[in-house]
Design a protein around this motif. Structure first.
Motif, mmCIF file in Angstrom:
data_model
loop_
_atom_site.group_PDB
_atom_site.id
_atom_site.type_symbol
_atom_site.label_atom_id
_atom_site.label_comp_id
_atom_site.label_asym_id
_atom_site.label_seq_id
_atom_site.Cartn_x
_atom_site.Cartn_y
_atom_site.Cartn_z
ATOM 1 N N ILE A 181 0.822 -1.206 0.000
ATOM 2 C CA ILE A 181 0.000 0.000 0.000
ATOM 3 C C ILE A 181 0.861 1.263 0.000
ATOM 4 O O ILE A 181 0.443 2.315 -0.496
ATOM 5 C CB ILE A 181 -0.985 -0.004 1.193
ATOM 6 N N GLY A 182 2.069 1.160 0.502
ATOM 7 C CA GLY A 182 2.963 2.309 0.483
ATOM 8 C C GLY A 182 3.331 2.770 -0.910
ATOM 9 O O GLY A 182 3.724 3.934 -1.112
ATOM 10 N N LYS A 183 3.194 1.886 -1.903
ATOM 11 C CA LYS A 183 3.511 2.268 -3.288
ATOM 12 C C LYS A 183 2.534 3.322 -3.820
ATOM 13 O O LYS A 183 2.830 3.993 -4.811
ATOM 14 C CB LYS A 183 3.497 1.046 -4.199
ATOM 15 N N GLN B 173 12.213 2.232 -2.406
ATOM 16 C CA GLN B 173 12.428 1.461 -1.183
ATOM 17 C C GLN B 173 11.840 2.116 0.061
ATOM 18 O O GLN B 173 11.878 1.534 1.147
ATOM 19 C CB GLN B 173 13.925 1.194 -0.997
ATOM 20 N N LYS B 174 11.272 3.282 -0.106
ATOM 21 C CA LYS B 174 10.580 3.926 1.015
ATOM 22 C C LYS B 174 9.179 3.356 1.222
ATOM 23 O O LYS B 174 8.526 3.661 2.232
ATOM 24 C CB LYS B 174 10.487 5.437 0.782
ATOM 25 N N HIS B 175 8.685 2.545 0.253
ATOM 26 C CA HIS B 175 7.278 2.166 0.323
ATOM 27 C C HIS B 175 6.895 1.343 1.557
ATOM 28 O O HIS B 175 5.773 1.496 2.051
ATOM 29 C CB HIS B 175 6.823 1.476 -0.980
ATOM 30 N N PRO B 176 7.758 0.482 2.123
ATOM 31 C CA PRO B 176 7.329 -0.199 3.356
ATOM 32 C C PRO B 176 7.072 0.777 4.505
ATOM 33 O O PRO B 176 6.081 0.640 5.236
ATOM 34 C CB PRO B 176 8.505 -1.139 3.663
ATOM 35 N N ALA B 177 7.958 1.758 4.659
ATOM 36 C CA ALA B 177 7.762 2.747 5.726
ATOM 37 C C ALA B 177 6.560 3.632 5.441
ATOM 38 O O ALA B 177 5.804 3.992 6.360
ATOM 39 C CB ALA B 177 9.023 3.593 5.887
ATOM 40 N N ARG C 154 1.019 4.975 6.957
ATOM 41 C CA ARG C 154 -0.368 5.190 6.533
ATOM 42 C C ARG C 154 -1.341 4.419 7.422
ATOM 43 O O ARG C 154 -2.461 4.882 7.668
ATOM 44 C CB ARG C 154 -0.534 4.748 5.075
ATOM 45 N N LEU C 155 -0.935 3.240 7.897
ATOM 46 C CA LEU C 155 -1.882 2.354 8.567
ATOM 47 C C LEU C 155 -1.620 2.141 10.053
ATOM 48 O O LEU C 155 -2.442 1.519 10.737
ATOM 49 C CB LEU C 155 -1.879 0.972 7.882
ATOM 50 N N CYS C 156 -0.503 2.642 10.583
ATOM 51 C CA CYS C 156 -0.098 2.250 11.929
ATOM 52 C C CYS C 156 -1.038 2.750 13.028
ATOM 53 O O CYS C 156 -1.021 2.216 14.145
ATOM 54 C CB CYS C 156 1.333 2.703 12.208
ATOM 55 N N ARG C 157 -1.849 3.749 12.766
ATOM 56 C CA ARG C 157 -2.747 4.275 13.796
ATOM 57 C C ARG C 157 -4.160 3.691 13.708
ATOM 58 O O ARG C 157 -5.031 4.056 14.495
ATOM 59 C CB ARG C 157 -2.809 5.811 13.704
ATOM 60 N N ARG C 158 -4.371 2.789 12.794
ATOM 61 C CA ARG C 158 -5.708 2.222 12.611
ATOM 62 C C ARG C 158 -5.932 1.090 13.609
ATOM 63 O O ARG C 158 -5.040 0.280 13.875
ATOM 64 C CB ARG C 158 -5.878 1.689 11.185
ATOM 65 N N VAL C 159 -7.157 0.998 14.115
ATOM 66 C CA VAL C 159 -7.484 -0.060 15.068
ATOM 67 C C VAL C 159 -7.928 -1.341 14.358
ATOM 68 O O VAL C 159 -8.059 -2.386 15.006
ATOM 69 C CB VAL C 159 -8.586 0.411 16.050
ATOM 70 N N ARG D 184 20.378 -7.786 5.454
ATOM 71 C CA ARG D 184 20.724 -6.869 4.367
ATOM 72 C C ARG D 184 19.496 -6.451 3.551
ATOM 73 O O ARG D 184 19.601 -6.103 2.381
ATOM 74 C CB ARG D 184 21.776 -7.507 3.452
ATOM 75 N N GLY D 185 18.337 -6.480 4.194
ATOM 76 C CA GLY D 185 17.131 -5.990 3.542
ATOM 77 C C GLY D 185 16.847 -4.554 3.932
ATOM 78 O O GLY D 185 17.712 -3.841 4.435
ATOM 79 N N TYR D 186 15.620 -4.135 3.683
ATOM 80 C CA TYR D 186 15.227 -2.766 4.044
ATOM 81 C C TYR D 186 13.779 -2.792 4.533
ATOM 82 O O TYR D 186 13.081 -3.775 4.295
ATOM 83 C CB TYR D 186 15.402 -1.805 2.839
ATOM 84 N N PRO D 187 13.357 -1.787 5.321
ATOM 85 C CA PRO D 187 13.922 -0.436 5.468
ATOM 86 C C PRO D 187 14.965 -0.283 6.572
ATOM 87 O O PRO D 187 15.691 0.710 6.586
ATOM 88 C CB PRO D 187 12.701 0.433 5.762
ATOM 89 N N VAL D 188 15.057 -1.235 7.545
ATOM 90 C CA VAL D 188 15.964 -0.991 8.670
ATOM 91 C C VAL D 188 17.027 -2.066 8.843
ATOM 92 O O VAL D 188 17.844 -1.981 9.745
ATOM 93 C CB VAL D 188 15.168 -0.835 10.000
ATOM 94 N N GLY D 189 17.054 -3.083 7.996
ATOM 95 C CA GLY D 189 18.056 -4.132 8.127
ATOM 96 C C GLY D 189 17.782 -5.084 9.274
ATOM 97 O O GLY D 189 18.715 -5.593 9.907
ATOM 98 N N ALA D 190 16.509 -5.354 9.553
ATOM 99 C CA ALA D 190 16.161 -6.346 10.570
ATOM 100 C C ALA D 190 16.658 -7.719 10.137
ATOM 101 O O ALA D 190 16.861 -7.983 8.943
ATOM 102 C CB ALA D 190 14.648 -6.364 10.786
ATOM 103 N N CYS D 191 16.867 -8.623 11.100
ATOM 104 C CA CYS D 191 17.381 -9.946 10.751
ATOM 105 C C CYS D 191 16.741 -11.017 11.630
ATOM 106 O O CYS D 191 16.186 -10.740 12.696
ATOM 107 C CB CYS D 191 18.910 -9.998 10.887
ATOM 108 N N ASP D 192 16.815 -12.242 11.139
ATOM 109 C CA ASP D 192 16.393 -13.430 11.876
ATOM 110 C C ASP D 192 15.028 -13.236 12.552
ATOM 111 O O ASP D 192 14.075 -12.856 11.908
ATOM 112 C CB ASP D 192 17.465 -13.834 12.898
#
Length: 325
Positions: A197-199, A222-226, A231-236, A256-264
């Protein structure tokens, strides 16, 4: 189904009429318009005093025209008709599973495309939830094979098409690995529909570019995930797991992904599942800069390097399902 959920939108003040769900005696006796594929403009297809025959409906189906448009129909009444007919379609055991899924997919692709075009978050979320419920009813019938699923999906590069494909495949994989109880599969489907939906906040010039993106353009895309998360984080009506699908579907186990380089284990299981089918659908779908890859070639490409960073246990299960005869 909720009678208040908007499942169709108007096209420039015209109400869409789902011809794929109609019989000749159910087609409204009003002027009906057809959207020109090249210009997007509406042109008169059939005047109110000229009835539509079954042959007309067959020709529209062969031409893959699922919708006509009318100015004299109340959109809320037509939404109720669409919900009722889609609900009846997925429950109709007298129609083969392939035909039910094909017709359902054709209709909900247009529904979701319309919602994305209007870019109304409330409508996108509510339509996605309802579509998720419908899709799960069909996908959980075990007669549907991997070959059926892939052959009946659309394979263009539009956001709505890709989102639906990812949702369908997420449901299949989640069910195969018993990731969630069956009662939660509609929520998984909704997450898949919403994952990109970020696209909607990224320039179409970048999303539909005929050449590979330059580095600057890649950073924008690559900004689309954030963007989707914000857009949706405040919805119940969106769960944490669904938000993580939107935010983390491009993260990788090696970090080595994005947006923040989370792993495992920092990556939510639903997001790990989405990552696999997201890559797979990108390969088997046409893109602005290349044709789609055949199924076995897509799997080979994932084996060689594109599965690097994906959850390997989930990927092995997906590969086994796809290559099963």
């Amino acid at each position: 189904m909720s009678v208040t959920t908007p499942i169709a939108t108007q096209c420039h003040g015209y109400t869409p009429v789902p011809m794929a769900l109609m019989t000749p005696d159910e087609v409204p006796a009003v002027d009906l318009y057809r959207r020109d594929l090249n210009t997007g403009r509406l042109q008169l297809y059939r005047a109110a005093n000229v009835p539509i025959t079954q042959d007309d409906l067959n020709k529209l189906s062969e031409a893959q025209i699922n919708w006509l448009y009318a100015a004299e129909i109340d959109p809320e009444e037509m939404q109720m008709v669409i919900r009722r007919k889609l609900d009846a379609l997925v429950r109709d055991d007298s129609v083969g599973i392939r035909d039910r899924f094909r017709k359902l997919n054709d209709i909900v692709t247009e529904v979701l495309s319309s919602a994305f075009e209007v870019n109304n978050t409330d409508e996108i979320v509510s339509s996605s939830a309802e579509i998720g419920q419908l899709a799960v009813r069909v996908l959980c019938e075990d007669e549907m094979t991997a070959g059926d699923l892939i052959s009946l999906m659309h394979h263009d590069f539009q956001t709505a098409t890709h989102s639906l494909n990812v949702a369908y495949m997420m449901v299949i994989l989640a069910r195969k690995i018993h990731l969630v109880p069956d009662a939660e599969l509609p929520a998984v489907a909704t997450a898949g529909i919403l994952h990109d939906i970020g696209k909607l906040s990224v320039s179409d010039r970048i999303l539909s570019k005929n050449d590979r993106l330059q580095r600057r353009e890649q950073r924008v895309a690559q900004k689309h995930p954030a963007l989707g998360f914000n857009r949706l984080c405040r919805r119940v009506d969106i769960s944490f797991a669904q938000l993580m699908v939107i935010y983390q579907h491009h993260e990788r186990m090696h970090g080595r992904g994005y947006p923040v380089g989370a792993c495992d284990d920092e990556i939510h299981p639903w997001a790990r599942l989405c990552s696999i089918v997201n890559v797979f659908d990108s390969l088997i779908s046409n893109r602005p800069y290349r044709k789609r890859y055949p199924l076995h070639e897509a799997i080979s490409m994932m084996d060689e390097h594109l599965s690097d960073g994906l959850d390997q246990e989930m990927y092995r299960c997906w590969k086994q399902y796809i290559l099963k005869k």
